[in-house]
Design an enzyme around this catalytic site. Sequence first.
Site, PDB file in Angstrom:
ATOM      1  N   GLY A   1       0.840  -1.196   0.000  1.00 49.27           N
ATOM      2  CA  GLY A   1       0.000   0.000   0.000  1.00 49.27           C
ATOM      3  C   GLY A   1       0.869   1.237   0.000  1.00 49.27           C
ATOM      4  O   GLY A   1       2.039   1.195  -0.397  1.00 49.27           O
TER       5      GLY A   1
ATOM      6  N   GLY B   1       2.346   2.452   5.373  1.00 50.78           N
ATOM      7  CA  GLY B   1       3.457   1.532   5.693  1.00 50.78           C
ATOM      8  C   GLY B   1       4.228   2.006   6.914  1.00 50.78           C
ATOM      9  O   GLY B   1       4.637   1.211   7.762  1.00 50.78           O
TER      10      GLY B   1
ATOM     11  N   GLU C   1       5.582  -3.401   0.862  1.00 50.58           N
ATOM     12  CA  GLU C   1       5.641  -3.068  -0.573  1.00 50.58           C
ATOM     13  C   GLU C   1       4.893  -1.755  -0.726  1.00 50.58           C
ATOM     14  O   GLU C   1       3.671  -1.722  -0.658  1.00 50.58           O
ATOM     15  CB  GLU C   1       4.942  -4.163  -1.392  1.00 50.58           C
TER      16      GLU C   1
ATOM     17  N   CYS D   1       1.898   0.512  -8.863  1.00 50.96           N
ATOM     18  CA  CYS D   1       2.950   1.000  -7.963  1.00 50.96           C
ATOM     19  C   CYS D   1       4.235   1.309  -8.722  1.00 50.96           C
ATOM     20  O   CYS D   1       4.945   2.249  -8.404  1.00 50.96           O
ATOM     21  CB  CYS D   1       3.214  -0.029  -6.884  1.00 50.96           C
TER      22      CYS D   1
ATOM     23  N   GLU E   1       3.521  10.600  -5.618  1.00 49.87           N
ATOM     24  CA  GLU E   1       2.831   9.540  -6.358  1.00 49.87           C
ATOM     25  C   GLU E   1       1.390   9.968  -6.631  1.00 49.87           C
ATOM     26  O   GLU E   1       0.651  10.275  -5.701  1.00 49.87           O
ATOM     27  CB  GLU E   1       2.850   8.246  -5.531  1.00 49.87           C
TER      28      GLU E   1
HETATM   29  P1  NAD Z   1      -3.422   2.387   1.296  1.00 50.10           P
HETATM   30  O1  NAD Z   1      -2.103   2.482   1.957  1.00 50.10           O
HETATM   31  O2  NAD Z   1      -4.379   3.493   1.495  1.00 50.10           O
HETATM   32  O3  NAD Z   1      -4.192   1.067   1.759  1.00 50.10           O
HETATM   33  C1  NAD Z   1      -3.633  -0.223   1.599  1.00 50.10           C
HETATM   34  C2  NAD Z   1      -4.280  -1.171   2.600  1.00 50.10           C
HETATM   35  O4  NAD Z   1      -3.941  -0.758   3.912  1.00 50.10           O
HETATM   36  C3  NAD Z   1      -5.797  -1.212   2.551  1.00 50.10           C
HETATM   37  O5  NAD Z   1      -6.233  -2.533   2.755  1.00 50.10           O
HETATM   38  C4  NAD Z   1      -6.187  -0.324   3.716  1.00 50.10           C
HETATM   39  O6  NAD Z   1      -7.465  -0.627   4.237  1.00 50.10           O
HETATM   40  C5  NAD Z   1      -5.096  -0.668   4.714  1.00 50.10           C
HETATM   41  N1  NAD Z   1      -4.836   0.347   5.747  1.00 50.10           N
HETATM   42  C6  NAD Z   1      -5.070   1.673   5.698  1.00 50.10           C
HETATM   43  N2  NAD Z   1      -4.693   2.265   6.864  1.00 50.10           N
HETATM   44  C7  NAD Z   1      -4.194   1.286   7.658  1.00 50.10           C
HETATM   45  C8  NAD Z   1      -3.614   1.255   8.961  1.00 50.10           C
HETATM   46  N3  NAD Z   1      -3.477   2.361   9.691  1.00 50.10           N
HETATM   47  N4  NAD Z   1      -3.196   0.062   9.464  1.00 50.10           N
HETATM   48  C9  NAD Z   1      -3.297  -1.058   8.724  1.00 50.10           C
HETATM   49  N5  NAD Z   1      -3.842  -1.100   7.474  1.00 50.10           N
HETATM   50  C10 NAD Z   1      -4.270   0.057   6.944  1.00 50.10           C
HETATM   51  O7  NAD Z   1      -3.117   2.137  -0.257  1.00 50.10           O
HETATM   52  P2  NAD Z   1      -4.137   2.036  -1.462  1.00 50.10           P
HETATM   53  O8  NAD Z   1      -4.661   3.402  -1.759  1.00 50.10           O
HETATM   54  O9  NAD Z   1      -5.107   0.937  -1.214  1.00 50.10           O
HETATM   55  O10 NAD Z   1      -3.144   1.546  -2.633  1.00 50.10           O
HETATM   56  C11 NAD Z   1      -2.334   2.390  -3.338  1.00 50.10           C
HETATM   57  C12 NAD Z   1      -0.899   2.339  -2.828  1.00 50.10           C
HETATM   58  O11 NAD Z   1      -0.399   1.002  -2.860  1.00 50.10           O
HETATM   59  C13 NAD Z   1       0.051   3.130  -3.702  1.00 50.10           C
HETATM   60  O12 NAD Z   1       0.908   3.899  -2.901  1.00 50.10           O
HETATM   61  C14 NAD Z   1       0.822   2.047  -4.454  1.00 50.10           C
HETATM   62  O13 NAD Z   1       2.089   2.459  -4.933  1.00 50.10           O
HETATM   63  C15 NAD Z   1       0.910   0.991  -3.428  1.00 50.10           C
HETATM   64  N6  NAD Z   1       1.216  -0.314  -4.045  1.00 50.10           N
HETATM   65  C16 NAD Z   1       2.483  -0.828  -3.932  1.00 50.10           C
HETATM   66  C17 NAD Z   1       2.810  -2.047  -4.541  1.00 50.10           C
HETATM   67  C18 NAD Z   1       4.203  -2.629  -4.471  1.00 50.10           C
HETATM   68  O14 NAD Z   1       4.402  -3.759  -4.902  1.00 50.10           O
HETATM   69  N7  NAD Z   1       5.192  -1.909  -3.956  1.00 50.10           N
HETATM   70  C19 NAD Z   1       1.825  -2.736  -5.261  1.00 50.10           C
HETATM   71  C20 NAD Z   1       0.554  -2.189  -5.345  1.00 50.10           C
HETATM   72  C21 NAD Z   1       0.259  -0.979  -4.729  1.00 50.10           C
END
Ligand code: NAD
Length: 493
Positions: free
Chosen positions: A231, A236, A253, A287, A387
Amino acid sequence: MKKNKTFINGSWIEGTSGKTLQSVNPATGDVIAEVQENSLEDVEQAIQAAKESFYVTREWRDMDVQSRSDVLLKIADMVEERLEDIAETESMDNGKPLREAEADVDDAVHCFRYYAGLIRTPQSGVYGVNSNFGAMHSYTVHEPVGVCGLITPWNFPFLMGIWKMAPALAAGNSIIFKPSSDTVLSAIKMFEIFEKAGLPKGVANLVIGPGSTVGSLLAESKDVDMITFTGSTAVGQNIMRAAAGNVKKIGLELGGKSPNVIFADADLDAAVEWAMIGIFFNQGEVCCAGSRIIIEKSIKDKFVKRLSGRANRMTLGNPLNNPDMGPLVSKKHMQDVLAYIEIGKQEGAKLVCGGYRYEEGECAKGYFVCPTIFDECTRNMRIVQEEIFGPVVVIQTFETEEEAIVLANDTIYGLAGAVFTNDATKAIRVIKEIRAGITWVNCYNPAFSEAPWGGYKMSGIGRELGVHGLEEYQEVKQINMSLASGIPGWYKN
Ligand code: NAD
């Protein structure tokens, strides 16, 4: 509308939160499904079920690898049988064109098969040791970590889940999986398959709900031994802090703002096509997207003309009909992307293509954004540094190789990057200098179950896929066995 349930301790449960999550088709704005949200008590139940299955009943953990591999192969076959069904659901839930959803599910099938095979290959080592303690046999074994919390985003909902679930299960762990609330439907199908494939009770649990509560609990719980997260970088960082409580193993990731460096000697037609894939595949919600094109000044105008010509001809529409691009995942995300486009204009970047919401014909109610290109971008612009996670690319120019490398490394991220040139020596020289975990030469985007995936810098910690991806979900135990009798003389008083 029938409410979908979640899967905890081998059963589909109602959930005790009393709350319902609505899945929206981003192409139309219509609600396509309702799902029970889990309360924190439900999540705790899932954690305890995983703990019981790992530490008490131990059926999955102790299963011989041949039998565990057979279950994974059965799961792969069952996913393959339901490929069309899962892909269609994913396309409607996420907005990605159907052919891309099909490719994701196909990749997931191969990911299960890869790890089913990998666990049957030798993993441990035998070490030569000195004789200070007498004759000694030293070797290692790999063991599962325990209870693993897996949290994923919405951009590749099915595939990102499988990149975690396949190696975590292959290693013998018990898991609690939390998908993004924006895209839960393909995960429900995955757990229907887990149930039918005969995974022992409590080994695989599905929880659904907000990251700030449900996700946080997984990251904080002292009964969770490992947390892996895909995410945004900001979340993270929260997960890292929360995981410190019991010093969980952690895999992250995170986000990216990846450079696509194009030299004047590159095959221009090929560079344009790969740049299109790099930024507009999956609506730019990728990502590793090549969201910064860093191009040699002498060919920039020619390149931008061709790229914008191609981008302007892209089709947008109902993802089930396989347009070039579907809608963005949600209204909120579309608004965020459009806000970045406004920022770009205010910062003085030159908008050469797109830059607005697309509302023609069948797209009227959906969350579509036109492919967007900003030329004449400079290092300090927010659209260059942050991003955007949509179909928006920024163009910067360089005159020397050194300048290209400086620009390529000029963000907090280090997930991916590409170099286009016909000079192989230059390609290797420049790729070596790019601080990123995944790089491409004269292509953009390919990823394979067999090769490690992950970021440098603020793009993450650890690797998914490949041998590394399995090792992330394992502990390594060193075993030193004395082959001599008695204690060595120097050790005695
Ligand atoms: P996000 O960080 O908002 O959410 C990701 C997940 O985390 C969701 O399931 C969300 O409910 C959960 N989450 C949110 N707050 C949390 C917390 N405080 N504690 C635990 N879990 C929590 O990301 P998004 O908007 O769903 O996805 C987009 C992001 O993901 C982009 O930054 C993208 O680059 C990244 N991404 C990275 C990769 C990689 O391989 N590096 C792959 C796909 C996406």
